[in-house]
Structure formats: C-alpha cells, structure tokens
Motif scaffolding. Sequence first.
Motif, mmCIF file in Angstrom:
data_model
loop_
_atom_site.group_PDB
_atom_site.id
_atom_site.type_symbol
_atom_site.label_atom_id
_atom_site.label_comp_id
_atom_site.label_asym_id
_atom_site.label_seq_id
_atom_site.Cartn_x
_atom_site.Cartn_y
_atom_site.Cartn_z
ATOM 1 N N ASP A 1 0.869 -1.172 0.000
ATOM 2 C CA ASP A 1 0.000 0.000 0.000
ATOM 3 C C ASP A 1 0.916 1.236 0.000
ATOM 4 O O ASP A 1 1.983 1.223 0.636
ATOM 5 N N ILE A 2 0.465 2.277 -0.683
ATOM 6 C CA ILE A 2 1.290 3.488 -0.815
ATOM 7 C C ILE A 2 1.721 4.042 0.553
ATOM 8 O O ILE A 2 2.798 4.599 0.688
ATOM 9 N N TYR B 1 -9.510 1.540 11.357
ATOM 10 C CA TYR B 1 -8.427 0.936 10.556
ATOM 11 C C TYR B 1 -8.014 1.965 9.507
ATOM 12 O O TYR B 1 -8.531 3.084 9.485
ATOM 13 N N GLU B 2 -7.102 1.574 8.614
ATOM 14 C CA GLU B 2 -6.549 2.540 7.669
ATOM 15 C C GLU B 2 -7.609 3.165 6.750
ATOM 16 O O GLU B 2 -7.514 4.322 6.358
ATOM 17 N N GLY B 3 -8.618 2.369 6.413
ATOM 18 C CA GLY B 3 -9.665 2.891 5.532
ATOM 19 C C GLY B 3 -10.370 4.105 6.139
ATOM 20 O O GLY B 3 -10.887 4.965 5.419
ATOM 21 N N GLU C 1 -14.187 -1.542 3.571
ATOM 22 C CA GLU C 1 -14.643 -1.375 2.178
ATOM 23 C C GLU C 1 -15.662 -2.422 1.752
ATOM 24 O O GLU C 1 -16.714 -2.114 1.194
ATOM 25 N N TRP D 1 -13.475 2.771 -3.469
ATOM 26 C CA TRP D 1 -12.442 2.851 -4.505
ATOM 27 C C TRP D 1 -13.018 2.354 -5.826
ATOM 28 O O TRP D 1 -14.050 1.660 -5.826
ATOM 29 N N GLY E 1 -4.741 6.431 -3.183
ATOM 30 C CA GLY E 1 -4.312 5.164 -2.605
ATOM 31 C C GLY E 1 -3.441 4.473 -3.621
ATOM 32 O O GLY E 1 -2.897 5.129 -4.519
ATOM 33 N N GLY E 2 -3.326 3.172 -3.531
ATOM 34 C CA GLY E 2 -2.617 2.458 -4.564
ATOM 35 C C GLY E 2 -1.622 1.449 -4.025
ATOM 36 O O GLY E 2 -1.193 1.533 -2.888
ATOM 37 N N TRP E 3 -1.283 0.516 -4.897
ATOM 38 C CA TRP E 3 -0.448 -0.620 -4.525
ATOM 39 C C TRP E 3 0.683 -0.814 -5.523
ATOM 40 O O TRP E 3 0.526 -0.566 -6.710
ATOM 41 N N ARG F 1 -2.592 11.146 2.110
ATOM 42 C CA ARG F 1 -2.399 11.001 3.543
ATOM 43 C C ARG F 1 -0.954 11.431 3.766
ATOM 44 O O ARG F 1 -0.101 11.164 2.908
HETATM 45 C C1 GLC Z 1 -7.187 0.821 -0.698
HETATM 46 C C2 GLC Z 1 -6.141 1.840 -1.090
HETATM 47 C C3 GLC Z 1 -5.092 1.965 -0.028
HETATM 48 C C4 GLC Z 1 -5.747 2.288 1.293
HETATM 49 C C5 GLC Z 1 -6.771 1.227 1.654
HETATM 50 C C6 GLC Z 1 -7.516 1.605 2.921
HETATM 51 O O1 GLC Z 1 -6.643 -0.450 -0.721
HETATM 52 O O2 GLC Z 1 -5.537 1.497 -2.306
HETATM 53 O O3 GLC Z 1 -4.161 2.963 -0.349
HETATM 54 O O4 GLC Z 1 -4.816 2.427 2.329
HETATM 55 O O5 GLC Z 1 -7.694 1.060 0.613
HETATM 56 O O6 GLC Z 1 -8.401 0.646 3.302
#
Ligand code: GLC
Length: 429
Positions: free
Chosen positions: A104-105, A203-205, A261, A279, A315-317, A386
């Motif tokens: 993840d970025i 969480y991160e989302g 998500e 996303w 975001g991104g991978w 972020r």
């Molecule tokens: C997606 C995004 C990622 C983010 C994540 C959060 O996977 O690509 O950058 O951190 O969602 O849940």
Amino acid sequence: MYILYYFKNYLKKIPRFLLIAITTVIVVLGLSLPGLTQKPVTVSVLIQALESTQWQPIIDEFHKENPNIRIQTIEGPNETDLIEDLYTSSFLLGNSPYDLAFMDIVWVPKFAAAGWLVDLSDRMGDLELSQFVEGDVNGGRYQGKLYRIPFRSDIGMLYYRADLLEASNLSPPETFDDLIQISQNLQQQGVIDWGYVWQGKQYEGLSAMFVEILSGFGAFWIDEDTLEVGLDKPEAIEAVKFLRSTIEKGVSPSGVTTYAEEDTRRLFQNGKAVFLRNWPYVYALSLQDDSPLKGKLGIKPMVSNPMGTSGACQGGWGFGIAKSSKHKEAAWKVIQFFSREDIQKEFILRNGYVPSRKSLFNDPDIVAKYDYYPDLLKVVNNSVLRPPIAQYSQATDILQRHLSAALTNRKSPEAAMKDAANETRRLLR
Ligand code: GLC
C-alpha cells in the motif's frame, strides 16, 4: 599408452567436419543442460485474497514467458492493516518468506526506514518513471530513494444510484448538505433503506475516507512541509460532526462504524443505499452480469462545502523487493512484467482497478469499458494524500483511535480531535 595411440588413430579416420559437428553438439548440450534441468526459482509475495484470483491470468502468462521463475502468491486478509502486520512481523522476525512486498502506498516510509526494502532507484530510469502517475511514483520514494514501483493506483470516489436520482428528478449532490438532503428525501419516500455508507471502522480505511471529508470542509490533517497539525481546527471538528450526524440522522446505519470497504460495498451492491464512498474496484464489480447495479451507477469525486475543495484520497499498490530475498533478480523480473503496459491493460480491463500508467486512462479499449477513466485521470492528478511522513504509521493510528471514539459517541468531536492533535504534535516533535 596403447589405448591412447589407438584412439588417436581412430580419431584421424573420422572426417573433420563430423568431428566439428560432434564437438559443437557436446559443447551446446553441456552449456544448456544445467539451464534445462535447473529447478525454477520461486518468488513469493503476500497479497489480499480478493486480488489473488485476479492475478492468476497474469501469473500464467509470466510463467509461460519465464519458465525458470515461479510466482507463489500467499493469500492474506483483504484489509490493508492486517496485511501490513503480516509483512511487518515477518520482516521483524527475520527469515521472511516473502521476496516481493506488495505494498500500500502508505507503508513505504515505514518499510524503507526500517531497512526492509531494496533501493530500486537505479533500476528504472526517469523517462520510464515519467510514464506513471506522479503521485504514485512519489509515494514510492523515501528520503530521495525509490523503493516501490506502482502497479495499480487507487482513488477514493463517491458512488451514487443514478437510476434512483433520475427517477426522483434529483441531481447528484455537490455539497455535504445535498448528500444528507437527497438521502433523507429518498429514505422518506421509502425508495431506499439507507442514504450514505462509508468506512467507519477503526483501521486505515477510516483515515483514507477522513482526508476526503477534511478536504471538503477546508481542513487538513498534517501539513507535510511544516508538520503543522490541523486536527483540532474548527473546520476539522466540523468534518467529524458531519460524519457523526450521518448516523444520528439515520442517513447511515450505526453499524457503519464497524464497516470496511467490502462491508459497505455489499450493502450498496444489494441495493440498500443510495450513496457509497469507495475505490474504483466497485465500479467494475457493478458491471458484472449478475450485478443488480449494472448500468445504474454514477461516480464522482467527494462532495465539498464552499469553504473546502472536493478531495479524492490517493491510494494504490505497488511492488518492493525484500532486502532479505535470496532471489532479487527474479523478483525484479516479476516487477518488470507487472509494470508492462500490455499486462496492466489486461489486468485493468478484467478487474477495473485504476492503472498506474498514465496512457491507459485514455486507452480506447479501456475507455470503451470504463468511460469515466479519462476524467479519473484528472481526479488522480488532484488527489489528496495522507501525509507522506516517516511517522505515518503512528500518526494514522492516533487519528484512527480518537476519530473512532468520536464516531462511536465515546468522546465529543472537540475532545477527540484535541487529543488526536496533541498526541500527533508530540509524535512529530
Ligand atoms: C485501498 C487503497 C489503499 C488504502 C486502503 C484503505 O486499498 O488502495 O491505499 O490504504 O484502501 O483501506
């Protein structure tokens, strides 16, 4: 002696051309046999279960082109934090089984600072890197060095049920107030159960979703240049109040504070809500033949207030190579393959993720399937990040804890944001 003499005489009797041919065959076989009989090198990588099956056709193609390298995918959970924990503990314990880190970025500063990744700066030239979305490439850098090559980009978007809005003669929302009003209108008409679903789990989302709301209210989290913290500013507190109001007004289900998500997508895909923050992978899933949402969706960047700007979270991978890997060259071959334009195109066409190569946003085949991609490139180029700081993983943890306390009514928005801001300031000092 006698045998040698006999052998020499015997050789003389063989025509010269035949001798040369036999020698050549022996040499060629000698050189190629080890290659043919060599056991293939295995390059392993941990990825989200959801994506693992989506990779299979690419992996099959890679194996055809590279018979001496096998890619082994290890399926992990779908949530980014959980995968990050698995990578982290494997690198901390040493002897990590992963050659590639599919990242993840937001993990890059932490992984690079810990010394877990190979510096890839000399592997890809500036000209080639310039073919990729800038934010994605920059997200792969740490202290001037490159540690991650982007595979797929990502950008947070607002989905809406275009069919329901049209039927009620409503335009898509522009502001947060519109979002609430349209939701309540359709709920009161009994057209839909819920208005707006978003990722409220701790969480991160949650952080990714929140930077978009902050931006819409003209607020910010951390200024990456000055390290100023904006979480306790009045605009930021308004942003928290807005999210809380969606639950208080019954526009969002109270369970939203436990949703990631996929939870929100399922609810939306089952036709239970009019708006969804998520996303772009959601759009591709909605186009599948068995999807009840086929042809019914609209997509746009998040709404904003007049004082703010519409914010789409970047975001991104992408791939890094583990410093502990014994197969770094083979791992690089995998990265090169996944970065290829034709491979990305095939992957995007099948799965609807956002490309990291800029040319693909306007590729005719891709546009024929996903007509909003040319617009998406503009959104991607104006995304909100972020904060790309070395202490990101602690900063996001602080935000998630306090924001979650506010959203679940354990603290007032003012108190929660004050605590979050002060803790963040201490971290950055
Ligand atoms: C997606 C995004 C990622 C983010 C994540 C959060 O996977 O690509 O950058 O951190 O969602 O849940």
